[in-house]
Each structure stands twice: as C-alpha cells, then as structure tokens.
Motif scaffolding. Sequence first.
Motif, mmCIF file in Angstrom:
data_model
loop_
_atom_site.group_PDB
_atom_site.id
_atom_site.type_symbol
_atom_site.label_atom_id
_atom_site.label_comp_id
_atom_site.label_asym_id
_atom_site.label_seq_id
_atom_site.Cartn_x
_atom_site.Cartn_y
_atom_site.Cartn_z
ATOM 1 N N TYR A 48 33.003 70.743 29.416
ATOM 2 C CA TYR A 48 32.368 70.093 30.640
ATOM 3 C C TYR A 48 31.200 70.453 30.987
ATOM 4 N N SER A 49 30.508 71.488 30.910
ATOM 5 C CA SER A 49 29.221 71.929 31.538
ATOM 6 C C SER A 49 28.377 72.598 30.386
ATOM 7 N N ARG A 50 28.556 73.085 29.187
ATOM 8 C CA ARG A 50 27.928 73.510 28.233
ATOM 9 C C ARG A 50 27.770 72.752 27.135
ATOM 10 N N GLY A 51 26.675 73.144 26.203
ATOM 11 C CA GLY A 51 26.495 72.231 24.930
ATOM 12 C C GLY A 51 27.214 72.944 23.903
ATOM 13 N N ILE A 52 28.108 73.683 24.042
ATOM 14 C CA ILE A 52 28.928 74.028 22.878
ATOM 15 C C ILE A 52 30.511 74.390 23.188
ATOM 16 N N ARG A 53 31.243 73.715 22.477
ATOM 17 C CA ARG A 53 32.884 73.930 22.891
ATOM 18 C C ARG A 53 33.628 74.864 21.939
ATOM 19 N N ASN A 54 33.957 75.947 22.433
ATOM 20 C CA ASN A 54 34.825 77.175 22.268
ATOM 21 C C ASN A 54 36.141 77.123 22.472
ATOM 22 N N PRO A 55 37.183 76.196 21.955
ATOM 23 C CA PRO A 55 38.612 76.355 22.497
ATOM 24 C C PRO A 55 38.986 77.967 22.418
ATOM 25 N N ALA A 56 39.680 78.119 23.465
ATOM 26 C CA ALA A 56 40.360 79.533 23.685
ATOM 27 C C ALA A 56 40.878 80.135 22.306
ATOM 28 N N SER A 60 36.422 79.865 15.804
ATOM 29 C CA SER A 60 34.921 79.523 15.932
ATOM 30 C C SER A 60 34.786 78.343 16.691
ATOM 31 N N THR A 61 33.690 77.870 16.783
ATOM 32 C CA THR A 61 33.125 76.927 17.434
ATOM 33 C C THR A 61 33.498 75.664 17.086
ATOM 34 N N LEU A 62 33.797 74.642 17.761
ATOM 35 C CA LEU A 62 34.453 73.122 17.343
ATOM 36 C C LEU A 62 33.541 72.147 17.145
ATOM 37 N N SER A 63 32.429 72.324 18.475
ATOM 38 C CA SER A 63 31.493 71.271 18.456
ATOM 39 C C SER A 63 30.123 71.823 19.086
ATOM 40 N N ILE A 64 28.909 71.129 18.854
ATOM 41 C CA ILE A 64 27.750 71.525 19.668
ATOM 42 C C ILE A 64 27.232 70.332 19.896
ATOM 43 N N VAL A 65 26.336 70.188 21.148
ATOM 44 C CA VAL A 65 25.793 68.977 21.584
ATOM 45 C C VAL A 65 24.154 69.405 21.559
ATOM 46 N N SER A 66 23.585 68.205 20.951
ATOM 47 C CA SER A 66 22.163 68.625 20.886
ATOM 48 C C SER A 66 21.471 67.592 21.623
ATOM 49 N N SER A 67 20.269 67.617 22.469
ATOM 50 C CA SER A 67 19.650 66.731 23.272
ATOM 51 C C SER A 67 18.027 66.869 23.194
ATOM 52 N N ALA A 68 17.472 65.931 23.220
ATOM 53 C CA ALA A 68 15.897 65.954 23.517
ATOM 54 C C ALA A 68 15.809 66.601 24.916
ATOM 55 N N GLY A 69 14.857 67.366 25.202
ATOM 56 C CA GLY A 69 14.637 67.634 26.716
ATOM 57 C C GLY A 69 15.691 68.562 27.069
ATOM 58 N N THR A 106 32.787 82.066 8.286
ATOM 59 C CA THR A 106 34.040 81.549 7.601
ATOM 60 C C THR A 106 33.823 80.049 6.970
ATOM 61 N N GLY A 107 32.540 79.590 7.207
ATOM 62 C CA GLY A 107 32.247 78.162 6.533
ATOM 63 C C GLY A 107 33.119 77.154 7.309
ATOM 64 N N MET A 108 33.499 77.364 8.549
ATOM 65 C CA MET A 108 34.384 76.060 9.188
ATOM 66 C C MET A 108 33.332 75.183 9.584
ATOM 67 N N PRO A 109 33.844 73.853 9.336
ATOM 68 C CA PRO A 109 33.089 72.731 9.646
ATOM 69 C C PRO A 109 33.098 72.573 11.300
ATOM 70 N N LEU A 110 31.898 71.978 11.673
ATOM 71 C CA LEU A 110 31.738 71.842 13.433
ATOM 72 C C LEU A 110 31.478 70.336 13.420
ATOM 73 N N ILE A 111 31.478 69.573 14.693
ATOM 74 C CA ILE A 111 30.987 68.581 14.895
ATOM 75 C C ILE A 111 29.565 68.533 15.734
ATOM 76 N N LEU A 112 28.511 67.870 15.105
ATOM 77 C CA LEU A 112 27.433 68.005 16.066
ATOM 78 C C LEU A 112 27.343 66.594 16.811
ATOM 79 N N PHE A 113 27.099 66.443 18.087
ATOM 80 C CA PHE A 113 26.802 65.606 18.899
ATOM 81 C C PHE A 113 25.444 65.401 19.489
ATOM 82 N N ARG A 114 25.048 64.143 19.103
ATOM 83 C CA ARG A 114 23.602 63.862 19.572
ATOM 84 C C ARG A 114 23.728 63.234 20.799
#
Length: 297
Positions: A48-56, A60-69, A106-114
């Motif tokens: 909701y508020s951070r650029g990283i999604r770590n379900p409880a 390991s991390t499920l997704s990260i959000v990257s944005s310019a600026g 672990t090599g777990m895959p993630l989703i990168l959101f731009r």
Amino acid sequence: MDSEVEAGLRTRIINEVMQRAEGNGGFLTRHELLEWTVDGRKLPVIDYSRGIRNPADFGSTLSIVSSAGGPYDDVESPDDGLLHYAYRDGDPWTGDNRKLRTALETGMPLILFRKETPGVLTPVAPVYVVDDEPENRAFIIALDEAFRFMPRGRDMTEDQRRYALRLAKQRLHQPAFRTRVLVAYESHCAVCELRHASLLDAAHIIADGDPRGRPTVTNGLAMCKIHHAAFDQQMLGVTPDYEVRIAKSLLDEIDGPMLKFGLQAMDGRRIWVPSRRSDRPDPELLADRWKAFAPGI
C-alpha cells in the motif's frame, strides 16, 4: 509457508499478473494490484505504501516497484542493463532487506513493477536478485535467471554485456514505452480507434535505433497491429498535421475486405490524438518520418 508451496504460489501469481497485464495492453492499475485475490483470498501484489511487497507468510520478497524520481536511488546500469535497487530504510540485515536477501539466497523469482505514470504499473517478470552490494547499499536485480551464475560488472564478457542490454531493451524498455503510449492514447488505435488494448502496439515515429528515436510519448503512436505493420513497411504514413495517407500502390490494389476497409478506407482520416497536448505526436518527428514515406504516394 513451506518453500515448495510458496514457490508454486509465487509462480502462479507471476503468470496471472503477466497474463492479465497483456490483456490490458501491458500494464495494470495500482487498484487492481492492491485488490488481487488468490482462490478467493485477498493477497495484494504490491504494498500500500512501500515500494516492496513482503507478504507475511512468504519467506522472500514477492515484488518491487521502481520509479524515476522516487525516494530511493534505484538506477539501471547503462552498461549491463541490471537494476541497482537501493536498500530500504532501516537496518540492512533485517526487515524488507532481509527478505530481498533471502530471494538472493534461494533464487526465488520476483515481479518488478515499473511506475510509468501515476496509478499505472508495468510488470516485468520473472526477475531475480543476483547480487548484494552492502558497500553501495543496493541489491542487483537481473531480468534473467542466468545472471545468478554469470559474472557482473567489469567481469562480464562483451557477448554477455550485449545480451544483457538486448534483454533490458526487450523486457524493460519496450514494455515501458508501450505503457506510456497506450495510457496517453487511452488504449485507442490512432488510425482506426480500435480499443482492444491487447491488439495495440506502441509504434515509434523515429525508430528506436536512431539517436533521435527516444522512448517518449511524443515519439510514439498507439496503433493496432495491422496499422503498425503498415506504418513500419511505409504502406501507411502520417503527415505532420496528423492526416493518414495510404501508399498509392495499396490504393490501386483490389483485394479482400481487410485491404478495403482496414487500409484503403483510412486514407485521408485524421489520427486520434491524446487529449493532453504535451502527449501528442511531435510534428517535427512526423515530418522527418514523412520524408521517407512521401515518395510512395
């Protein structure tokens, strides 16, 4: 959650996100991702508020959000196409950073959101955490699992570097450009106004291989696949004042209904342009493109 169960659920989420995004023109809204469900259970794919999604219950991390600026210095390397994803606030060995480090181990895959425009995100998946640089407070994110086993930075061979940059163009830059253009055009084909986003492309006015062919909305046109192909083959042109022209060779042909209604009938139409003037096609770029097309009229 058991690691094998998590891996299966993660793969399912990644596949469903990419399939739904493709049906929507390559992107998803923030609302869709926050309201994501799996088997009737709400499981947001972004935070909701951070650029990283770590379900409880994920290790390991499920997704990260990257944005310019954005608030973090997430930087894509121009030399190898790898993303330097800055540590999140706090202790580098705990919290969000710990689960990203587990993804590395672990090599777990993630989703990168731009995040290209407010409320709109382009998913790129699967991506992998392939290195940790504590001295730079950053993780290295790659677009291919192979980079887990390849040297990086100055140790990469020239062939590996070319592969990485080509991959970044195909999987990162082109989808991001498509998102920006289709959002600006509200998922309309500029030529025929078709509104099926999965059938639309982002056509470059000046080719991306040209130094002037920047991946900006003003150097793009949203086009259905038939009109994009015709545009690339110089069978269809757009004048600097936004009129469609069909090559004389096609106008003189007699064929089936696709030629008659899909191409010949477009001759003389004005293209559909974004409501925001700053997103409309650059007339100077259209004029340069028109020079290559005009002899075919």
